[in-house]
Enzyme design. Sequence first.
Site, short mmCIF file in Angstrom:
data_model
loop_
_atom_site.label_atom_id
_atom_site.label_comp_id
_atom_site.label_asym_id
_atom_site.label_seq_id
_atom_site.Cartn_x
_atom_site.Cartn_y
_atom_site.Cartn_z
N LYS A 75 -4.99 1.60 6.84
CA LYS A 75 -4.75 0.27 7.43
C LYS A 75 -3.44 -0.29 6.90
CE LYS A 75 -6.66 -3.49 5.36
NZ LYS A 75 -5.78 -4.60 5.02
N ASN A 76 -3.22 -0.17 5.59
CA ASN A 76 -2.06 -0.81 4.97
C ASN A 76 -0.75 -0.06 5.20
OD1 ASN A 76 -3.69 -2.85 4.24
ND2 ASN A 76 -3.78 -2.33 2.07
N ARG B 219 -2.76 -12.49 7.18
CA ARG B 219 -1.60 -12.65 6.30
C ARG B 219 -0.61 -11.52 6.48
NH1 ARG B 219 1.20 -13.53 2.16
NH2 ARG B 219 1.88 -11.70 1.00
N CYS C 284 -5.71 -17.08 0.72
CA CYS C 284 -7.01 -16.47 1.02
C CYS C 284 -7.81 -16.45 -0.28
CB CYS C 284 -6.82 -15.06 1.57
SG CYS C 284 -6.04 -13.98 0.39
N ARG D 224 -1.07 -16.70 -1.58
CA ARG D 224 -0.31 -15.55 -1.09
C ARG D 224 1.12 -16.00 -0.75
NH1 ARG D 224 -3.97 -11.62 0.52
NH2 ARG D 224 -2.26 -10.16 0.30
N VAL E 3 5.29 -16.16 -0.22
CA VAL E 3 6.24 -15.24 0.43
C VAL E 3 7.66 -15.48 -0.09
CG1 VAL E 3 4.88 -14.82 2.51
CG2 VAL E 3 6.43 -16.80 2.42
N ASP E 4 7.75 -16.11 -1.27
CA ASP E 4 9.08 -16.42 -1.81
C ASP E 4 9.95 -15.18 -2.02
OD1 ASP E 4 6.97 -16.00 -3.84
OD2 ASP E 4 8.63 -16.10 -5.25
N LEU E 5 9.32 -14.07 -2.36
CA LEU E 5 10.13 -12.85 -2.61
C LEU E 5 10.64 -12.27 -1.29
CD1 LEU E 5 7.84 -11.19 -5.32
CD2 LEU E 5 9.93 -12.53 -5.69
N ASP F 101 -6.83 -3.21 -4.99
CA ASP F 101 -7.71 -3.12 -3.83
C ASP F 101 -8.96 -2.29 -4.12
OD1 ASP F 101 -5.14 -3.05 -1.23
OD2 ASP F 101 -5.93 -4.62 -2.53
N ILE G 130 -2.74 -8.55 -10.90
CA ILE G 130 -2.03 -8.75 -9.63
C ILE G 130 -2.63 -9.94 -8.89
CG2 ILE G 130 -1.48 -7.68 -7.41
CD1 ILE G 130 -1.36 -5.01 -8.91
N ARG H 149 -12.56 -5.85 8.99
CA ARG H 149 -11.09 -6.02 8.98
C ARG H 149 -10.41 -4.72 8.54
NH1 ARG H 149 -8.85 -10.03 5.23
NH2 ARG H 149 -7.07 -8.75 5.82
C1 EPZ Z 1 -0.47 -5.67 0.01
O1 EPZ Z 1 -0.49 -7.07 0.17
C2 EPZ Z 1 -1.80 -5.17 0.56
N1 EPZ Z 1 -1.91 -5.55 1.97
C3 EPZ Z 1 -2.95 -5.81 -0.21
O2 EPZ Z 1 -4.15 -5.22 0.28
C4 EPZ Z 1 -2.80 -5.43 -1.69
O3 EPZ Z 1 -3.82 -6.07 -2.43
C5 EPZ Z 1 -1.42 -5.90 -2.21
O4 EPZ Z 1 -0.38 -5.34 -1.38
C6 EPZ Z 1 -1.17 -5.48 -3.65
O5 EPZ Z 1 -1.24 -4.06 -3.73
C7 EPZ Z 1 -1.24 -4.81 2.88
O6 EPZ Z 1 -0.54 -3.87 2.56
C8 EPZ Z 1 -1.43 -5.22 4.32
P1 EPZ Z 1 1.99 -8.21 -2.64
P2 EPZ Z 1 0.86 -7.93 -0.10
O7 EPZ Z 1 3.10 -8.93 -1.98
O8 EPZ Z 1 2.05 -7.11 0.16
C9 EPZ Z 1 2.74 -11.85 -5.48
C10 EPZ Z 1 -6.30 -5.18 1.22
O9 EPZ Z 1 -7.36 -5.39 0.63
N2 EPZ Z 1 3.79 -12.23 -4.52
O10 EPZ Z 1 2.22 -6.81 -3.10
O11 EPZ Z 1 0.71 -9.22 0.61
C11 EPZ Z 1 1.33 -11.94 -4.89
O12 EPZ Z 1 0.82 -13.25 -5.03
C12 EPZ Z 1 -5.10 -6.06 0.95
O13 EPZ Z 1 -6.09 -4.22 2.01
C13 EPZ Z 1 4.66 -13.27 -4.85
O14 EPZ Z 1 4.57 -13.87 -5.90
O15 EPZ Z 1 0.74 -8.20 -1.65
C14 EPZ Z 1 0.57 -10.96 -5.76
O16 EPZ Z 1 0.19 -11.59 -6.97
C15 EPZ Z 1 -5.47 -7.31 0.15
N3 EPZ Z 1 5.64 -13.61 -3.94
C16 EPZ Z 1 1.59 -9.87 -6.05
O17 EPZ Z 1 2.87 -10.46 -5.81
C17 EPZ Z 1 5.80 -12.96 -2.75
O18 EPZ Z 1 6.73 -13.29 -1.99
C18 EPZ Z 1 1.45 -8.65 -5.17
O19 EPZ Z 1 1.42 -9.10 -3.83
C19 EPZ Z 1 4.89 -11.90 -2.44
C20 EPZ Z 1 3.91 -11.56 -3.34
#
Ligand code: EPZ
Length: 423
Positions: free
Chosen positions: A22-23, A91, A115, A120, A122-124, A309, A331, A401
């Site tokens: 899925k991811n 998201r 969520c 969640r 998106v600043d990065l 995950d 995380i 989902r």
């Molecule tokens: C991906 O989400 C996965 N989703 C998530 O899986 C997974 O838990 C996550 O990566 C971590 O491995 C998909 O790939 C669709 P991140 P993503 O940005 O990319 C922080 C599932 O169960 N962060 O890697 O949205 C964030 O808060 C889902 O299948 C910022 O601070 O996660 C978190 O603490 C749930 N600023 C950490 O980074 C940002 O701009 C990792 O988040 C973005 C993220």
Amino acid sequence: MDKLLVHGGSTLRGSINISGSKNASLPILAASLLTGEPCIIRRVPDVSDTNYMIQILSALGADVERSSGTVRITCEDVADEAPYELVRRMRASICVMGPLLARKGRCVVSLPGGCVIGDRPVDLHLRGLEALGAKVEFEGGNITLTAPDGLRGAEIDLRGTHGPTVLGTDNVMMAATLAEGITIIESAAAEPEVLDLANFLNAMGAKITGAGTRRIVIEGVKELHGVEHTVIPDRIEAGTFMAAAALAGEGVTLRRVCRDHLKAITAAIEQSGHRVEFNPTGDSCTIFRGETLQGVNLNTAPFPGYPTDMQAQMTALLATTPGISVIKDAIFPQRFMHCAELKRMGADIKVDNGTAIVRGVEKLSAAPVMASDLRASAALVLAALTAKGSTEISRLYHIDRGYEHIDEKLLMLGANVERVKDR
Ligand code: EPZ
């Protein structure tokens, strides 16, 4: 809302096929926005998240055909504003931002809601896209990105306080494929799904090196062309069924897996006393429940570390594993919604400040429990497999989902489950 009734006590045997990831599917589907030519993507799992993404792409103007696991998508002429209501509901749809901006020079995408697993941000993502030359505005719950003069390559460090960002890396990498010049992403996410996306983009004519490491280099090109691609196996679905097999199985085999993506999960399951055997090509594994089991200490980390995950599912396994286990999720420190429900079933878990301390109990007991998010729901199904009595898991839409036909796969392994359709 459908429910799942799980009658505990059956022994799981036999084998099942693991679905496509899925991811990996979600950003790869979004990447089809980068070309006007047809893209054929195989092994896209039939789950509501990928269905949402397909709806979003269709709403943008893409022509999408789907037959079983193969999606044929042509984004000949697409709009630059993603449908607010659809994006709000998932998201991960934030990953249309990078390709839309690169293709159209402008995009409007709703700010994703938070969520239950945590805020969640998106600043990065925005840091990276701004570095490529995008102007960022917020209005009415939407993000508007514009780059009237096109995007230009840049050196970007995507380091976040909680480690790398998977979808943030995807967004910047996709946008950089059509930027002018060279982009270097430092502190990139190295998940297999990021590498699968990079392989898809390179097959479209992009010039990406270093994907799968912390440093990705993208040399911008003028345009990208259509492609055919098969998505990698879903390592989290595989891990979930590995935990189910360790809990309630007798030699369960999972086919269509990828050993290299499962090292941390395999190590954790074996450390708690079970055995995992892969075939020589590493695309199938058999799990044998151990005799002498013990608690483990688990710290989630970006790939190749233990995946967040798979944190909830391992907690469910450790709830009836003798000894003490300490599970820390750096995380998503709030990702412990499943613990309250597991405690309703008799688990002995103390959650404090991003850490769960689990004391294994002999057996859990059935109770009506509520799914709260995708992986927490999977943890409840696992716990119910060996619990005394019948567990009713409500809000099954959370599971649907991200797990393709989970009830059918469990039935194939001999579990006694039934999906109760809401009248
Ligand atoms: C991906 O989400 C996965 N989703 C998530 O899986 C997974 O838990 C996550 O990566 C971590 O491995 C998909 O790939 C669709 P991140 P993503 O940005 O990319 C922080 C599932 O169960 N962060 O890697 O949205 C964030 O808060 C889902 O299948 C910022 O601070 O996660 C978190 O603490 C749930 N600023 C950490 O980074 C940002 O701009 C990792 O988040 C973005 C993220």
